[in-house]
Design a protein around this motif. Structure first.
Motif, short mmCIF file in Angstrom:
data_model
loop_
_atom_site.label_atom_id
_atom_site.label_comp_id
_atom_site.label_asym_id
_atom_site.label_seq_id
_atom_site.Cartn_x
_atom_site.Cartn_y
_atom_site.Cartn_z
N GLY A 83 24.74 46.23 67.34
CA GLY A 83 23.43 46.82 67.09
C GLY A 83 23.11 46.79 65.60
N ARG A 84 21.96 47.39 65.21
CA ARG A 84 21.52 47.40 63.80
C ARG A 84 22.59 48.05 62.89
N TRP A 85 23.07 49.24 63.30
CA TRP A 85 24.01 49.96 62.45
C TRP A 85 25.35 49.26 62.38
N GLN A 86 25.76 48.71 63.55
CA GLN A 86 27.04 48.00 63.54
C GLN A 86 26.99 46.79 62.60
N LYS A 87 25.83 46.11 62.59
CA LYS A 87 25.69 44.96 61.68
C LYS A 87 25.82 45.43 60.22
N VAL A 88 25.19 46.57 59.93
CA VAL A 88 25.24 47.08 58.56
C VAL A 88 26.68 47.43 58.19
N PHE A 89 27.35 48.19 59.05
CA PHE A 89 28.66 48.72 58.67
C PHE A 89 29.79 47.70 58.78
N TYR A 90 29.67 46.79 59.75
CA TYR A 90 30.81 45.87 59.94
C TYR A 90 30.60 44.48 59.34
N VAL A 91 29.36 44.13 59.05
CA VAL A 91 29.12 42.81 58.46
C VAL A 91 28.59 42.91 57.04
N GLU A 92 27.45 43.58 56.89
CA GLU A 92 26.78 43.54 55.59
C GLU A 92 27.54 44.32 54.51
N LEU A 93 27.90 45.57 54.81
CA LEU A 93 28.58 46.36 53.77
C LEU A 93 29.89 45.73 53.32
N PRO A 94 30.78 45.29 54.23
CA PRO A 94 32.01 44.66 53.75
C PRO A 94 31.74 43.43 52.89
N LEU A 95 30.68 42.70 53.26
CA LEU A 95 30.42 41.47 52.51
C LEU A 95 29.78 41.72 51.15
N ILE A 96 29.19 42.88 50.95
CA ILE A 96 28.62 43.14 49.61
C ILE A 96 29.45 44.17 48.85
N MET A 97 30.68 44.43 49.33
CA MET A 97 31.51 45.43 48.66
C MET A 97 31.70 45.11 47.17
N HIS A 98 31.82 43.82 46.85
CA HIS A 98 32.00 43.44 45.43
C HIS A 98 30.82 43.93 44.60
N ALA A 99 29.61 43.83 45.17
CA ALA A 99 28.43 44.26 44.42
C ALA A 99 28.41 45.78 44.27
N ILE A 100 28.86 46.47 45.32
CA ILE A 100 28.89 47.94 45.24
C ILE A 100 29.87 48.39 44.16
N LYS A 101 31.03 47.72 44.13
CA LYS A 101 32.02 48.10 43.11
C LYS A 101 31.49 47.84 41.71
N LEU A 102 30.83 46.71 41.56
CA LEU A 102 30.28 46.38 40.24
C LEU A 102 29.21 47.41 39.86
N SER A 103 28.36 47.75 40.81
CA SER A 103 27.29 48.69 40.59
C SER A 103 27.85 50.06 40.18
N ALA A 104 28.90 50.47 40.89
CA ALA A 104 29.51 51.76 40.58
C ALA A 104 30.08 51.75 39.16
N PHE A 105 30.63 50.62 38.78
CA PHE A 105 31.17 50.51 37.42
C PHE A 105 30.06 50.67 36.39
N PHE A 106 28.92 49.98 36.59
CA PHE A 106 27.79 50.11 35.67
C PHE A 106 27.29 51.55 35.66
N ALA A 107 27.29 52.17 36.84
CA ALA A 107 26.78 53.55 36.93
C ALA A 107 27.64 54.50 36.11
N ILE A 108 28.97 54.32 36.19
CA ILE A 108 29.86 55.22 35.45
C ILE A 108 29.71 55.02 33.95
N VAL A 109 29.79 53.76 33.52
CA VAL A 109 29.69 53.51 32.08
C VAL A 109 28.31 53.91 31.56
N GLY A 110 27.28 53.64 32.36
CA GLY A 110 25.93 54.03 31.97
C GLY A 110 25.79 55.54 31.84
N ALA A 111 26.39 56.27 32.79
CA ALA A 111 26.28 57.73 32.77
C ALA A 111 26.98 58.31 31.54
#
Lengths: 310, 417
Positions: free
Chosen positions: A214-242
């Motif tokens: 379904g829609r949510w399963q696609k988000v949680f099992y396909v999209e989020l794992p595949l963009i995890m690198h971007a989330i980690k990078l984003s979190a890093f910018f957020a911390i240093v920026g803060a």
């Protein structure tokens, strides 16, 4: 000395240079390394050492730097309640960035990452705050929060209630700053997520759909794992920026009321530069530098896996 | 040979440039508060150039904050101006100690000095040496809105001491009017009360002694008493709502719009309350003032004034005509003109005649008759202690610290200075 790569015989430094010369690498090295090395040393390494050195002196900015006071600046810093408050505030900013800003950016990115004209319009709207200069955002929001002539004052007048002065209130002033920081930077993180989501292969999503996801399963099992690198990078910018928030605080509260809303950098500016305690300011700078370095290295180790690959 | 020629040409070029500049006067000023201020300086420069052919006078302007942050570096570089604006006080003392200024005592004869009030000359001196020329003064008074105090049934002229002011505040509050308008975000408007009270209680000598660390410095009972008096006022909650998010210029505008009865500020308020008000007109004839109330048992003379002294400091290796130009800039005619244009209160001894506004004229007269003129405490104590004092005053009012803690905070900053 042991050999560096198994089969290669050990070479004396002179022989190594001779070999590099034969391969034409030496010319390239001599030609291209010095400019970068000199510039980096001059504008990055040297100021860092200079600031570290300055932090052991008491210096008003006038006259010779000769009043060596050892670690007194650091001792004063460790005792200063306003500095503690500014550390705590910076931590609050980091937490807000990680747990409010990034989920918000991610949700919006998931809603509008597909290429349609309506989505382009939304992207532009959400990204607009990031384009504004920090200082301008601070000034704009200080008018919004102004209980006399600002938007909040007008709302209060329309509702017939007493105006509320959020920036004058010790309990809520920092909440107002967090709001502005989230508002200002979520669009930037959203753009990182959109770029990553658009790179998720369409066939994987299709395959998941065929498998009955379904829609949510696609988000949680396909999209989020595949963009995890971007989330980690984003979190890093957020911390240093803060850790480096400054320009928003100055026009909004200038650190007040009662010095309760300083970030580390606005503390540095107020107590180091504006009050002409340059050595003390340098000590704050050194602490901030160490905090940023520790964050950067431990984040690479902890979040980005072995070798720090994204 | 080629490189030698190039080198020689460079040296020659620099020498020529140097000699062309030797007779020029470069002044670094702060951006004036009123538009007339800038033109005034340029006109004075033009008049001097006309009287002294071959000399060029150049004025550069920077806003307050950039001026303060750029000055330390600038003064220690070869690009320093010949003379620059000063608020005197602690920062001036730092500059004199660092050796970036020029001792001009010999160039100011007794006859020259007679053109200025003694407090002006004293403010420009450090360790008995004169480093510049004073130009104008600011003096703080307690402004009031005639219409509002009348409505509340308070006679401001009857306010002679601190207790009277507290009683008047209560009465005004009872009439549903904000007693005092305050620009708390900038902190120093609150510190004006604290500093004024300290000057009334400890006297100018007491303040000077604390600055030197004598009699327990700022832990001296007089400063704790000043904090307690400030707390008494703050406990009445006499300020407009949201005063800690109100800057000084905005507060002046609120006062000009009739949002409160009293406002403690310098002579500049006459212009500021009109310029910053929503109506653009301010209180006009409804604006008047009383001098800051005395404190019973205080050592300060109630006729003492409190405020700023501003002028020009000469940098080391300043060009030759610099001192002569300063004398011209601050001569009687030019000071009178500045007063007439409402740019400032002239510090020259006979330069009050140009002041047309009767209120400003009264302030100027009080200033010239005052036994002492106490410099703003944050200016007097220098950047770091001054900021600690402003912080302390603001935190007494917000109730975050006690008067004892406030005094200790200032004393701690003083010891670390």
């Amino acid at each position: 000395m042991t050999t560096m790569t198994g089969s290669r015989p050990t070479l004396s430094p002179a022989a190594r240079i001779a070999r590099m010369h034969k391969q034409g690498k030496l010319t390239a090295l001599l030609l291209f390394l010095p400019p970068a090395l000199v510039l980096f040393t001059l504008f990055v390494i040297w100021p860092i050492f200079n600031a570290a050195n300055l932090s052991f002196f008491k210096w008003s900015g006038y006259g010779a730097i000769d009043n060596f006071i050892g670690t007194q600046n650091y001792q004063r810093l460790a005792k200063h309640s306003v500095f503690h408050q500014s550390l705590w505030n910076s931590l609050k900013l980091i937490l807000a960035s990680l747990f409010i800003q990034i989920p918000l950016a991610l949700t919006l990115a998931l809603l509008i990452y597909k290429k349609t004209s309506a989505n382009t319009a939304f992207r532009l709207i959400f990204f607009a705050p990031y384009i504004l200069a920090e200082i301008a955002s601070g000034v704009i929001w200080s008018f919004i929060f102004d209980g006399d002539f600002g938007v909040s004052g007008q709302i209060a007048a329309a509702l017939g209630i007493d105006p509320f002065y959020i920036l004058a209130d010790r309990q809520f002033a920092f909440l107002a700053i967090i709001t502005v920081v989230v508002w200002k930077y979520f669009g930037y993180h959203m753009m990182i997520f959109i770029a990553a989501l658009q790179a998720v292969p369409e066939d994987l999503l299709e395959a998941a759909e065929i498998d009955g996801a379904g829609r949510w399963q696609k988000v949680f099992y396909v999209e989020l794992p595949l963009i995890m690198h971007a989330i980690k990078l984003s979190a890093f910018f957020a911390i240093v920026g803060a850790l480096q928030v400054f320009d928003i605080i100055i026009p909004l509260t200038n650190g007040g009321p009662s010095n309760s809303t300083h970030s580390i950098v606005s503390y540095l500016y107020t107590y180091g530069l504006a009050q002409l305690n340059v050595g003390y300011g340098a000590a704050v700078g050194v602490v901030l530098f160490i905090l940023c370095m520790v964050t950067a290295f431990s984040y690479r180790r902890l979040a980005m896996g072995k070798g720090g690959a994204l | 040979m080629k490189s030698f020629c190039l080198g020689a040409a460079t040296v020659l070029g620099l020498t020529l440039a140097g000699s062309a500049l030797a007779d020029d006067v470069r002044m670094l000023a702060i951006e004036p508060n009123v538009p007339e201020g800038r033109q005034y300086y340029l006109d004075v420069a033009k008049a001097y150039e006309a009287a002294n052919p071959g000399t060029k006078v150049q004025f550069d302007f920077l806003d307050d904050t950039s001026f303060k942050s750029k000055l330390p570096t600038l003064l220690q570089s070869s690009a320093r101006p010949d003379a620059f604006f000063t608020w005197t006080g602690g920062v001036f003392a730092e500059q004199a100690k660092a050796g970036v200024l020029k001792d001009i005592s010999a160039e100011f004869t007794d006859a020259d000095r007679k053109n200025y009030s003694p407090s002006g000359i004293q403010a420009m001196s450090h360790d008995g040496k004169l480093y510049g020329a004073p130009m104008y003064a600011a003096s703080v008074v307690l402004w009031y809105n005639k219409a509002l105090v009348e409505k509340a049934g308070v006679d401001p002229k009857a306010i002679k001491n601190w207790e009277d002011l507290l009683a008047a505040s209560k009465k005004i509050q009872g009439a549903g009017i904000v007693p005092i308008v305050m620009g708390g975000k900038d902190k120093w408007p609150i510190a004006l009360f604290y500093g004024q009270l300290a000057a009334r209680i400890a006297g100018t000598d007491g303040v000077a002694a604390a600055d030197k660390g004598e009699n327990e410095g700022f832990n001296n009972p007089a400063f704790i008493q000043a904090g307690e008096a400030l707390k008494q006022l703050a406990d009445l909650k006499p300020f407009q709502p949201g005063y800690m998010d109100t800057t000084q210029p905005k507060a002046a505008g609120l006062f000009g719009d009739g949002k409160g009865a009293f406002y403690l500020a310098g002579n500049f308020l006459v212009g500021a309350q009109a310029q910053n008000s929503a109506s653009g007109k301010g209180l006009s004839d409804d604006l008047d003032f009383i001098t800051f109330p005395a404190v019973e048992g205080g050592k300060g003379d109630p006729a003492d004034t409190f405020g700023g002294v501003n002028g020009w400091l000469v940098t080391k290796d300043a060009s030759k005509p610099t001192v002569d130009f300063l004398k011209f800039l601050t001569n009687n005619k030019n000071q009178t003109e500045g007063g007439r244009l409402k740019i400032w209160l002239p510090i020259g001894t006979d330069a009050q005649s140009g002041i047309a506004d009767p209120r400003l004229r009264r302030i100027a007269e009080d200033l010239s008759k005052a036994p002492h003129h106490q410099l703003y405490l944050d200016q007097m104590l220098g950047a770091s202690v001054g900021a600690a004092l402003n912080d302390a005053a603001a935190q007494i009012v917000t109730g975050d610290i006690s008067p004892e803690e406030a005094a200790a905070l200032v004393e701690e900053a003083r010891e670390m200075r």
